[in-house]
Scaffold this motif. Structure first.
Motif, PDB file in Angstrom:
ATOM      1  N   GLU A  90      -7.293  10.370   3.710  1.00  0.00           N
ATOM      2  CA  GLU A  90      -7.374  11.610   2.951  1.00  0.00           C
ATOM      3  C   GLU A  90      -6.018  11.855   2.309  1.00  0.00           C
ATOM      4  N   LEU A  91      -6.035  12.065   1.004  1.00  0.00           N
ATOM      5  CA  LEU A  91      -4.800  12.253   0.257  1.00  0.00           C
ATOM      6  C   LEU A  91      -4.482  13.728   0.075  1.00  0.00           C
ATOM      7  N   GLU A  92      -3.232  14.023  -0.208  1.00  0.00           N
ATOM      8  CA  GLU A  92      -2.784  15.406  -0.422  1.00  0.00           C
ATOM      9  C   GLU A  92      -3.499  16.075  -1.593  1.00  0.00           C
ATOM     10  N   ASN A  93      -4.003  15.287  -2.560  1.00  0.00           N
ATOM     11  CA  ASN A  93      -4.693  15.868  -3.717  1.00  0.00           C
ATOM     12  C   ASN A  93      -6.201  16.025  -3.466  1.00  0.00           C
ATOM     13  N   ASP A  94      -6.610  16.001  -2.193  1.00  0.00           N
ATOM     14  CA  ASP A  94      -7.994  16.182  -1.751  1.00  0.00           C
ATOM     15  C   ASP A  94      -8.923  15.018  -2.096  1.00  0.00           C
ATOM     16  N   ARG A  95      -8.381  13.906  -2.581  1.00  0.00           N
ATOM     17  CA  ARG A  95      -9.185  12.686  -2.773  1.00  0.00           C
ATOM     18  C   ARG A  95      -9.196  11.919  -1.468  1.00  0.00           C
ATOM     19  N   GLU A  96     -10.079  10.937  -1.414  1.00  0.00           N
ATOM     20  CA  GLU A  96     -10.084  10.054  -0.262  1.00  0.00           C
ATOM     21  C   GLU A  96     -10.214   8.617  -0.731  1.00  0.00           C
ATOM     22  N   GLU A  97      -9.687   7.722   0.065  1.00  0.00           N
ATOM     23  CA  GLU A  97      -9.828   6.283  -0.151  1.00  0.00           C
ATOM     24  C   GLU A  97     -10.495   5.721   1.084  1.00  0.00           C
ATOM     25  N   LEU A  98     -11.468   4.831   0.871  1.00  0.00           N
ATOM     26  CA  LEU A  98     -12.148   4.163   1.975  1.00  0.00           C
ATOM     27  C   LEU A  98     -11.891   2.672   1.882  1.00  0.00           C
ATOM     28  N   PHE A  99     -11.572   2.058   3.019  1.00  0.00           N
ATOM     29  CA  PHE A  99     -11.325   0.623   3.076  1.00  0.00           C
ATOM     30  C   PHE A  99     -12.134   0.004   4.205  1.00  0.00           C
ATOM     31  N   ILE A 100     -12.699  -1.157   3.914  1.00  0.00           N
ATOM     32  CA  ILE A 100     -13.408  -1.934   4.921  1.00  0.00           C
ATOM     33  C   ILE A 100     -12.504  -3.103   5.289  1.00  0.00           C
ATOM     34  N   VAL A 101     -12.198  -3.239   6.578  1.00  0.00           N
ATOM     35  CA  VAL A 101     -11.378  -4.343   7.067  1.00  0.00           C
ATOM     36  C   VAL A 101     -12.060  -4.942   8.294  1.00  0.00           C
ATOM     37  N   HIS A 102     -11.668  -6.175   8.622  1.00  0.00           N
ATOM     38  CA  HIS A 102     -12.283  -6.852   9.765  1.00  0.00           C
ATOM     39  C   HIS A 102     -11.900  -6.188  11.084  1.00  0.00           C
ATOM     40  N   ASP A 103     -10.623  -5.952  11.292  1.00  0.00           N
ATOM     41  CA  ASP A 103     -10.141  -5.366  12.547  1.00  0.00           C
ATOM     42  C   ASP A 103      -9.669  -3.939  12.281  1.00  0.00           C
ATOM     43  N   VAL A 104     -10.587  -3.000  12.374  1.00  0.00           N
ATOM     44  CA  VAL A 104     -10.305  -1.604  12.064  1.00  0.00           C
ATOM     45  C   VAL A 104      -9.226  -1.037  12.985  1.00  0.00           C
ATOM     46  N   ASP A 105      -9.307  -1.320  14.272  1.00  0.00           N
ATOM     47  CA  ASP A 105      -8.340  -0.758  15.216  1.00  0.00           C
ATOM     48  C   ASP A 105      -6.922  -1.223  14.928  1.00  0.00           C
ATOM     49  N   GLU A 106      -6.748  -2.524  14.659  1.00  0.00           N
ATOM     50  CA  GLU A 106      -5.421  -3.041  14.345  1.00  0.00           C
ATOM     51  C   GLU A 106      -4.897  -2.424  13.056  1.00  0.00           C
ATOM     52  N   ALA A 107      -5.733  -2.391  12.015  1.00  0.00           N
ATOM     53  CA  ALA A 107      -5.314  -1.845  10.722  1.00  0.00           C
ATOM     54  C   ALA A 107      -4.940  -0.374  10.851  1.00  0.00           C
ATOM     55  N   LEU A 108      -5.757   0.385  11.553  1.00  0.00           N
ATOM     56  CA  LEU A 108      -5.488   1.812  11.747  1.00  0.00           C
ATOM     57  C   LEU A 108      -4.154   2.013  12.459  1.00  0.00           C
ATOM     58  N   SER A 109      -3.905   1.245  13.493  1.00  0.00           N
ATOM     59  CA  SER A 109      -2.660   1.335  14.245  1.00  0.00           C
ATOM     60  C   SER A 109      -1.453   0.978  13.373  1.00  0.00           C
ATOM     61  N   LYS A 110      -1.543  -0.111  12.625  1.00  0.00           N
ATOM     62  CA  LYS A 110      -0.434  -0.541  11.760  1.00  0.00           C
ATOM     63  C   LYS A 110      -0.128   0.508  10.698  1.00  0.00           C
ATOM     64  N   ILE A 111      -1.169   1.036  10.052  1.00  0.00           N
ATOM     65  CA  ILE A 111      -0.965   2.036   9.003  1.00  0.00           C
ATOM     66  C   ILE A 111      -0.356   3.308   9.573  1.00  0.00           C
ATOM     67  N   ARG A 112      -0.905   3.794  10.679  1.00  0.00           N
ATOM     68  CA  ARG A 112      -0.373   5.020  11.293  1.00  0.00           C
ATOM     69  C   ARG A 112       1.075   4.831  11.722  1.00  0.00           C
TER      70      ARG A 112
END
Length: 117
Positions: A90-112
């Motif tokens: 969720e972006l500050e301008n109220d838009r959202e981006e959605l991404f599909i990745v193989h390992d959601v948990d790893e990607a979420l952890s790395k991004i956060r």
């Protein structure tokens, strides 16, 4: 925000993963990169979907979570990758981006971790 196509020269890439960026109707395959200050999606040159490289500054991200399969209705499930768990930014301008990745948990952890570093 769009980042120069040669962002590797200007930004250090710390991590990358194959990903699909979910658009209005089609998703676009490419690579999701983490740099010092940006989350960058770089599409593969297929000619389909949005083929622009997109950089999201960390300062412009309001929240990051996941969208579980089948939770947004039939059209979202069929047309926007809703059979899989997706990363939602969720972006500050109220838009959202959605991404599909193989390992959601790893990607979420790395991004956060990158955003809160």
């Amino acid at each position: 925000m769009t980042v120069d196509s040669d962002f590797d020269e200007e930004h250090t890439v710390h991590w990358r993963i194959s990903a699909n960026r979910v658009g209005r109707i089609v998703s676009t395959s490419g690579q999701l990169y983490l740099t010092d200050n940006y989350l960058v999606f770089s599409p593969y040159p297929t000619g389909f979907g949005d083929v622009r490289e997109t950089g999201i500054p960390f300062a412009g991200i309001r929240s990051i979570d996941v969208v579980k399969p089948g939770t947004r209705g039939v059209l979202d499930t069929i047309l926007k990758g809703g059979f899989r768990t997706r990363i939602r930014i969720e972006l500050e301008n109220d838009r959202e981006e959605l991404f599909i990745v193989h390992d959601v948990d790893e990607a979420l952890s790395k991004i956060r971790n990158a955003i809160h570093a």
